[in-house]
Write a protein that holds these residues in place. Structure first.
Motif, mmCIF file in Angstrom:
data_model
loop_
_atom_site.group_PDB
_atom_site.id
_atom_site.type_symbol
_atom_site.label_atom_id
_atom_site.label_comp_id
_atom_site.label_asym_id
_atom_site.label_seq_id
_atom_site.Cartn_x
_atom_site.Cartn_y
_atom_site.Cartn_z
ATOM 1 N N ILE A 1 30.743 43.346 39.411
ATOM 2 C CA ILE A 1 31.374 42.060 39.704
ATOM 3 C C ILE A 1 30.828 41.059 38.695
ATOM 4 C CG2 ILE A 1 31.656 40.214 41.401
ATOM 5 C CD1 ILE A 1 30.933 42.421 43.548
ATOM 6 N N ASP A 2 31.724 40.418 37.973
ATOM 7 C CA ASP A 2 31.324 39.421 36.984
ATOM 8 C C ASP A 2 31.896 38.073 37.420
ATOM 9 O OD1 ASP A 2 30.289 38.201 34.767
ATOM 10 O OD2 ASP A 2 31.647 39.166 33.342
ATOM 11 N N SER A 3 31.017 37.225 37.924
ATOM 12 C CA SER A 3 31.418 35.894 38.373
ATOM 13 C C SER A 3 31.428 34.962 37.177
ATOM 14 C CB SER A 3 30.422 35.395 39.427
ATOM 15 O OG SER A 3 30.661 34.046 39.736
ATOM 16 N N LEU A 4 32.560 34.285 36.966
ATOM 17 C CA LEU A 4 32.747 33.456 35.773
ATOM 18 C C LEU A 4 33.290 32.072 36.135
ATOM 19 C CD1 LEU A 4 34.542 36.354 33.937
ATOM 20 C CD2 LEU A 4 32.267 35.524 33.362
ATOM 21 N N PRO A 5 32.517 31.240 36.838
ATOM 22 C CA PRO A 5 33.050 29.928 37.207
ATOM 23 C C PRO A 5 33.271 29.040 35.987
ATOM 24 C CG PRO A 5 30.731 30.055 37.770
ATOM 25 C CD PRO A 5 31.140 31.422 37.285
ATOM 26 N N LYS A 6 34.251 28.170 36.106
ATOM 27 C CA LYS A 6 34.552 27.220 35.025
ATOM 28 C C LYS A 6 34.545 25.812 35.597
ATOM 29 C CE LYS A 6 37.259 30.166 32.078
ATOM 30 N NZ LYS A 6 38.461 30.368 31.313
ATOM 31 N N LYS A 7 34.039 24.905 34.813
ATOM 32 C CA LYS A 7 34.010 23.497 35.212
ATOM 33 C C LYS A 7 35.404 22.905 35.016
ATOM 34 C CE LYS A 7 31.443 19.664 35.917
ATOM 35 N NZ LYS A 7 30.269 19.379 36.644
ATOM 36 N N VAL A 8 35.951 22.358 36.089
ATOM 37 C CA VAL A 8 37.256 21.714 36.053
ATOM 38 C C VAL A 8 37.071 20.323 36.649
ATOM 39 C CG1 VAL A 8 39.641 21.793 36.851
ATOM 40 C CG2 VAL A 8 38.451 23.923 36.314
ATOM 41 N N GLY A 9 37.093 19.319 35.810
ATOM 42 C CA GLY A 9 36.816 17.964 36.286
ATOM 43 C C GLY A 9 35.381 17.874 36.777
ATOM 44 N N PHE A 10 35.216 17.492 38.040
ATOM 45 C CA PHE A 10 33.879 17.376 38.619
ATOM 46 C C PHE A 10 33.490 18.589 39.453
ATOM 47 C CE2 PHE A 10 35.248 12.954 37.975
ATOM 48 C CZ PHE A 10 34.195 12.516 37.198
ATOM 49 N N HIS A 11 34.348 19.588 39.514
ATOM 50 C CA HIS A 11 34.090 20.756 40.360
ATOM 51 C C HIS A 11 34.036 22.043 39.542
ATOM 52 C CE1 HIS A 11 35.789 17.833 43.241
ATOM 53 N NE2 HIS A 11 34.826 18.317 44.002
ATOM 54 N N TRP A 12 33.481 23.074 40.153
ATOM 55 C CA TRP A 12 33.416 24.406 39.555
ATOM 56 C C TRP A 12 34.488 25.274 40.195
ATOM 57 C CZ3 TRP A 12 30.520 25.787 35.456
ATOM 58 C CH2 TRP A 12 29.520 24.879 35.056
ATOM 59 N N HIS A 13 35.381 25.812 39.382
ATOM 60 C CA HIS A 13 36.458 26.699 39.823
ATOM 61 C C HIS A 13 35.906 28.123 39.865
ATOM 62 C CE1 HIS A 13 40.535 28.720 38.814
ATOM 63 N NE2 HIS A 13 40.339 28.673 40.100
ATOM 64 N N SER A 14 35.904 28.725 41.042
ATOM 65 C CA SER A 14 35.336 30.053 41.228
ATOM 66 C C SER A 14 36.377 31.138 40.964
ATOM 67 C CB SER A 14 34.818 30.176 42.661
ATOM 68 O OG SER A 14 34.178 31.395 42.854
ATOM 69 N N TRP A 15 36.014 32.090 40.099
ATOM 70 C CA TRP A 15 36.854 33.259 39.858
ATOM 71 C C TRP A 15 35.968 34.385 39.384
ATOM 72 C CZ3 TRP A 15 38.250 35.621 35.105
ATOM 73 C CH2 TRP A 15 37.785 34.995 33.959
ATOM 74 N N CYS A 16 36.503 35.616 39.409
ATOM 75 C CA CYS A 16 35.673 36.754 39.017
ATOM 76 C C CYS A 16 36.528 37.910 38.492
ATOM 77 C CB CYS A 16 34.812 37.229 40.174
ATOM 78 S SG CYS A 16 35.729 37.905 41.565
ATOM 79 N N GLU A 17 35.826 38.830 37.864
ATOM 80 C CA GLU A 17 36.415 40.077 37.387
ATOM 81 C C GLU A 17 35.667 41.211 38.097
ATOM 82 O OE1 GLU A 17 37.356 40.879 33.059
ATOM 83 O OE2 GLU A 17 35.523 42.035 33.343
ATOM 84 N N VAL A 18 36.406 42.166 38.598
ATOM 85 C CA VAL A 18 35.826 43.307 39.303
ATOM 86 C C VAL A 18 36.239 44.560 38.535
ATOM 87 C CG1 VAL A 18 35.744 44.541 41.495
ATOM 88 C CG2 VAL A 18 36.005 42.061 41.491
ATOM 89 N N GLU A 19 35.246 45.341 38.113
ATOM 90 C CA GLU A 19 35.535 46.481 37.242
ATOM 91 C C GLU A 19 34.845 47.749 37.736
ATOM 92 O OE1 GLU A 19 35.153 47.728 32.526
ATOM 93 O OE2 GLU A 19 34.173 45.927 33.242
#
Length: 71
Positions: A10-28
């Protein structure tokens, strides 16, 4: 942040969007001797969080639950 869960990575790759962190991931799952192809899934829209750590934790928890439910 990468985490191993059973035969999955599981590779968690959050990205900063405005003032918040957008949570997403890749599962391999890597290819095995029994299975010619591995599998990769990308999940977004897991949620928005105030901190990067919270976004990581949510993505990893969500991905583990998805793996348990589907494999």
């Amino acid at each position: 942040m990468k985490v191993e869960h059973h035969e999955w990575t599981i590779d968690s790759l959050p990205k900063k969007v405005g003032f918040h962190w957008h949570s997403w991931c890749e599962v391999e799952r890597k290819p095995t001797e029994d299975d010619a192809d591995g599998q990769i899934f990308h999940f977004s829209n897991i949620g928005y969080f105030d901190t990067e750590r919270a976004a990581h934790e949510r993505a990893i928890c969500w991905a583990k639950a998805w793996i348990e439910e589907n494999f």
